[in-house]
Design an enzyme around this catalytic site. Structure first.
Site, PDB file in Angstrom:
ATOM      1  N   GLY A  60       0.969  -1.113   0.100  1.00  5.79           N
ATOM      2  CA  GLY A  60      -0.033   0.003   0.184  1.00  5.79           C
ATOM      3  C   GLY A  60       0.820   1.187  -0.033  1.00  5.79           C
ATOM      4  N   ASP A 119       5.218  -3.714  10.780  1.00  6.10           N
ATOM      5  CA  ASP A 119       4.737  -4.459   9.644  1.00  6.10           C
ATOM      6  C   ASP A 119       5.697  -5.907   9.888  1.00  6.10           C
ATOM      7  OD1 ASP A 119       2.823  -5.451   7.675  1.00  6.10           O
ATOM      8  OD2 ASP A 119       4.178  -4.111   6.224  1.00  6.10           O
TER       9      ASP A 119
END
Length: 170
Positions: free
Chosen positions: A51, A164
């Site tokens: 993203g 992440d």
């Protein structure tokens, strides 16, 4: 833009071809991909897309070495604050010297696109290993997780919190 064929080492002019398009070497027939110039690098193939950014396998033209180049997506790059955060995180991560943390070589902005250049890991990610082999040896997995934990601990000591953690980033 000129490249060398990986099969026959013939020098080929690919200036008129579209970046990332495929073509055959006119001398030996090997399938090749047209790279894209990016600052002092040649982007050779997109290896991962998320993203926030795209990671490319590339070549550092000055040092003639394979590298990974993470380029912030145009949508995210428009946000000045996120760009600065991205580059500051790269600068902070570059201070880490640990076997389980991929080294950062440099970062910057080229044609309005913030980027980070780091060591290319040719063996891929844990995500690739998981999808390629089933089941994975428990001893290997335990060793990888120990290394990940040690790398995260080192990053934490440098003030970095990884937001992440997933097999594709290991």
């Amino acid at each position: 833009l000129k490249i060398f064929c990986s099969g026959c080492k013939q020098k080929l002019d690919v200036t008129t071809l579209k970046p990332f398009s495929q073509f055959q070497c006119p001398v030996c027939g090997v399938e090749l991909t047209v790279p894209q110039r990016f600052d002092n690098y040649l982007l050779e193939a997109a290896e991962g897309m998320g993203g926030m950014a795209t990671v490319y396998r590339g070549r550092d033209m000055t040092l003639d070495r394979e590298v990974a180049i993470k380029v912030l997506s145009p949508a995210v790059a428009r946000d000045r604050e996120r760009c600065e955060l991205f580059l500051n995180e790269a600068r902070t991560a570059a201070t880490i010297n640990h076997f389980a943390v991929i080294p950062i070589y440099t970062c910057g902005i080229f044609e309005g696109k913030p980027f980070i250049v780091m060591q290319y890991m040719k063996n891929g990610s844990l995500e690739g290993k998981i999808s390629a082999a089933s089941p994975l040896p428990v001893a290997d997995v335990a060793g990888w997780m120990k290394s990940v934990a040690e790398g995260l601990e080192c990053a934490h000591r440098h003030g970095i919190i990884h937001h992440d953690i997933k097999p594709g980033n290991i």
